[in-house]
Design an enzyme around this catalytic site. Structure first.
Site, PDB file in Angstrom:
ATOM      1  N   LYS A 273     -65.195  12.704  88.993  1.00 31.21           N
ATOM      2  CA  LYS A 273     -63.794  12.885  88.601  1.00 31.21           C
ATOM      3  C   LYS A 273     -63.576  14.316  88.104  1.00 31.21           C
ATOM      4  O   LYS A 273     -64.508  14.950  87.618  1.00 31.21           O
ATOM      5  CB  LYS A 273     -63.457  11.915  87.455  1.00 31.21           C
ATOM      6  CG  LYS A 273     -63.372  10.454  87.855  1.00 31.21           C
ATOM      7  CD  LYS A 273     -63.007   9.591  86.664  1.00 31.21           C
ATOM      8  CE  LYS A 273     -62.921   8.117  87.044  1.00 31.21           C
ATOM      9  NZ  LYS A 273     -61.844   7.808  88.004  1.00 31.21           N
ATOM     10  N   ARG A 347     -65.135  -2.525  91.389  1.00 29.74           N
ATOM     11  CA  ARG A 347     -65.209  -3.665  92.305  1.00 29.74           C
ATOM     12  C   ARG A 347     -66.652  -4.012  92.645  1.00 29.74           C
ATOM     13  O   ARG A 347     -66.980  -5.176  92.893  1.00 29.74           O
ATOM     14  CB  ARG A 347     -64.358  -3.361  93.550  1.00 29.74           C
ATOM     15  CG  ARG A 347     -64.825  -2.172  94.329  1.00 29.74           C
ATOM     16  CD  ARG A 347     -63.731  -1.597  95.233  1.00 29.74           C
ATOM     17  NE  ARG A 347     -62.738  -0.819  94.482  1.00 29.74           N
ATOM     18  CZ  ARG A 347     -61.704  -0.186  95.040  1.00 29.74           C
ATOM     19  NH1 ARG A 347     -61.504  -0.265  96.337  1.00 29.74           N
ATOM     20  NH2 ARG A 347     -60.861   0.497  94.302  1.00 29.74           N
TER      21      ARG A 347
END
Ligand code: BES
Ligand code: MN
Ligand code: ZN
Length: 496
Positions: A273, A347
Site C-alpha cells: 500500500k 478474503r
C-alpha cells in the site's frame, strides 16, 4: 464511569440533568418552578432549545440555589425510536461534561416521557459508551483534558423504579462491556495487538464461561489452510485461528457461527500500500474485534443461544518469505486460488476460517464480518455497513437488527455474472476481479467457500469500524461496529 440508579436525588455537589421530549414549551414540563424555572426558560430561549434529541440548554444557577449547573436535555419525539432519543441525550450529556471538571452527573428521569426504566438504562448506556477513551499511551495529558466525570446517578420516581431500571440495565451493561472490549482491541497499535496477543486478550472470556480453542500454524498447515497461511508467511508473527464457543442453551441448540477478519496489520504485502494513511491498517482486525466483543457481550448477559466465534488472525507483511502476486495457493476446501494481488488478503483469511467452522462444527448459519474493501467506503461512506447474503430471511433479519441497534446495514446484489469476474486461467479462481464492483466480487469469492445448505451473510464493515468524527456513542476512533448488531440479532432471532 460508575452507573447507579436511585429513587431520590442524592445530597451533595453535582450537575443535574433533566431530560424532556420535544415540542414548544419543553422546559415547562420538567417540574421546575420559581427562580430555577425562570433561569432555565432563559437558557432554553437563548439556545433555541425545544427538546430535540441530544440538544442541551445549560443554566448556571446562582449561589444558594442548590445544584450549580442545571442541564435540560432533549430526548426528541416520543414514539418508536424513543430509545434512540435517550441515547442521544445520554451521549450529549457525556460529551458536554466528560472533561468539564464535574465529577457526578445526576439525571432525573421522573418527568421523562415513556418508560422511566428504559429511559434510565439507555441514558446510562450512551453515557458509558460516549465516555470510553483509550488514553493508555498519553503520559502527558493536561489536567483539563483528563476525564473528570466519574459517576452517573439516574433518579426516577416510584417504588419499583430502581429494580426495573437495574433489570433493563443488566443486559445493556453486558453489551457495553463487549463494545468497550472491541474498542480496546481495535485501538491498540499493531506492535501491541498481533495474532498471539489478540488471543491473550481474549483469554479472560473463559471466566465468563466461553470455551477457547486456538489453532497454531502447525495445526492449520495440517488442515491444509494454504490460503490463510499464505497471507501470514511474510510475517514474523505467527498466525492464529481463535475459536470462542458460548453455549447458553445447555446443548439444546445448533450453533450459529460468527467469523471475523483479523488482519492485525495490513501493509498490502508485496502489492504494498502507499505510505499515506497506512497506519489505519492497524484496524484491519475490526471484524475479529467485533466477533470477540460480541462473544463477551453474549456470555456476560448469559444469552440463551449457542454461538461459535472464529477469528482468523494474521499480519500481512512484505518480506523475502512473503507470497508473490501470481502464486497459487490451495485452500482448506481444496479449491485453488491464484493470488493476483497480495493486498486482497482478507478474503484469503476468511475462506479458510469459514471452511473450518462449517466442517468442524456443522453450523448451518455463518455470518462473517470484515474490513474487506476500500470500494465499500466509496459505496456507502460511513453510514451503513455492506450486507451480502445467500438467504433473504437472514439478510432481512440482519437489516432489521441493524435498524433496531443503530449499526445500520445496506444489502448489495450478488449473481453468477459477478462471480464469473474472478475466474482464473490457472487456478479455480483468482483473488481479485476488475476494479469495478470490487466489494461484490470480494463477496462472490467468499461465497465460493459456503457449503450446501448453509445460510451465509457477509458484512463488509470497512467504512464503519473507525470514525474520523465523534458520534452519539463514540469519540473519534474505534466504534465497535457490529457488536450491537450481532447482540440484537441473537436476542431477536436465536434466543428463547
Ligand atoms: N483492508 C483492506 C480494505 C480497506 C481499505 C479497509 C481501506 C479499510 C480502509 C483490504 O485488505 C484491501 O486492501 N483491499 C483492497 C482490495 C483490492 C486489492 C482488490 C482494496 O480495497 O483496495
Ligand atoms: Mn489488503
Ligand atoms: Zn485488509
Amino acid at each position: 464511569m460508575q452507573v447507579r440508579f436511585a429513587s431520590v436525588r442524592p445530597d451533595g455537589d453535582y450537575v443535574l440533568a433533566l431530560p424532556v421530549g420535544s415540542g414548544s414549551g419543553a422546559v415547562d414540563r420538567i417540574g421546575l418552578d420559581g427562580a430555577a424555572l425562570a433561569i432555565v426558560r432563559r437558557a432554553a430561549a437563548a439556545s433555541r432549545f425545544e427538546g430535540e434529541a441530544g440538544a442541551i440548554a445549560e443554566a448556571v444557577t446562582p449561589e444558594g440555589e442548590g445544584v450549580r449547573r442545571l442541564l435540560v436535555v432533549g430526548t426528541g419525539a416520543a414514539g418508536d425510536n424513543e430509545r434512540n432519543g435517550y441515547e442521544q441525550a445520554g451521549g450529549a450529556l457525556t460529551t458536554r461534561l466528560l472533561t468539564s471538571g464535574e465529577k457526578t452527573l445526576v439525571v432525573d428521569v421522573s418527568k421523562a416521557t415513556g418508560d422511566a426504566a428504559v429511559a434510565a438504562a439507555h441514558i446510562a448506556f450512551a453515557a458509558l459508551l460516549r465516555g470510553w477513551r483509550h488514553d493508555t499511551y498519553r503520559t502527558k495529558l493536561p489536567a483539563k483534558s483528563k476525564p473528570s466525570l466519574a459517576e452517573i446517578v439516574i433518579v426516577g420516581a416510584g417504588d419499583d423504579f430502581v429494580s426495573k431500571a437495574e433489570a433493563t440495565w443488566t443486559p445493556l451493561k453486558a453489551l457495553a462491556d463487549g463494545i468497550s472490549f472491541t474498542r480496546e482491541l481495535v485501538s491498540e497499535p499493531a506492535n501491541i495487538i498481533y495474532p498471539e496477543s489478540f488471543v491473550e486478550r481474549c483469554q479472560p472470556l473463559k471466566d465468563l464461561g466461553v470455551e477457547i480453542e486456538v489453532l497454531d500454524e502447525a495445526a492449520m498447515a495440517k488442515l491444509g489452510m494454504g490460503a490463510l497461511l499464505g497471507v501470514s508467511q511474510g510475517s514474523e508473527r505467527p498466525a492464529q485461528l481463535l475459536v470462542m464457543k458460548w453455549d447458553g442453551t445447555g446443548g439444546a441448540k445448533e450453533p450459529i457461527a460468527f467469523v471475523g477478519k483479523g488482519v492485525t496489520f495490513d501493509t498490502g504485502g508485496i502489492s504494498i500500500k502507499p505510505a499515506g494513511g497506512m497506519e489505519d491498517m492497524k484496524w484491519d482486525m475490526g471484524g475479529a474485534g467485533a466477533v470477540a466483543g460480541a462473544m463477551k457481550a453474549l456470555a456476560s448477559r448469559k444469552a440463551k443461544a449457542h454461538v461459535i466465534g472464529v477469528c482468523g488472525l494474521v499480519e500481512n507483511m512484505p518480506d523475502g518469505k512473503a507470497q508473490r502476486p501470481g502464486d497459487v495457493v490451495t485452500s482448506m476446501s481444496g479449491q485453488t486460488i491464484e493470488v493476483i494481488n497480495t493486498d486482497a488478503e482478507g478474503r484469503l483469511v476468511l475462506c479458510d476460517a469459514i471452511t473450518w467452522v462449517q466442517r468442524t462444527h456443522k453450523v448451518k448459519t455463518v455470518i462473517d464480518l470484515a474490513t474487506l474493501t476500500g470500494a465499500m467506503i466509496i459505496s456507502l461512506g460511513h453510514e451503513h455497513g455492506g450486507l451480502f447474503a445467500n438467504n433473504d430471511e437472514l439478510a432481512d433479519a440482519l437489516v432489521a437488527a441493524g435498524k433496531a441497534s443503530g449499526d445500520k446495514l445496506w444489502r448489495f446484489p450478488m449473481s453468477d455474472a459477478y462471480d464469473k469476474l474472478i475466474e482464473s486461467p490457472i487456478a479455480d479462481m483468482k483473488n481479485v476481479g476488475p476494479r469495478d464492483a470490487g466489494s461484490i466480487t470480494a463477496a462472490q469469492f467468499i461465497q465460493r467457500f459456503v457449503e450446501d445448505g448453509v445460510k451465509w451473510a457477509h458484512l463488509d464493515i470497512a467504512g464503519m469500524v473507525w470514525a474520523a468524527k465523534p458520534g452519539t456513542l463514540w469519540d473519534k476512533g474505534a466504534t465497535a461496529f457490529g457488536v450491537r448488531l450481532l447482540d440484537r440479532l441473537i436476542a431477536d432471532k436465536y434466543e428463547g
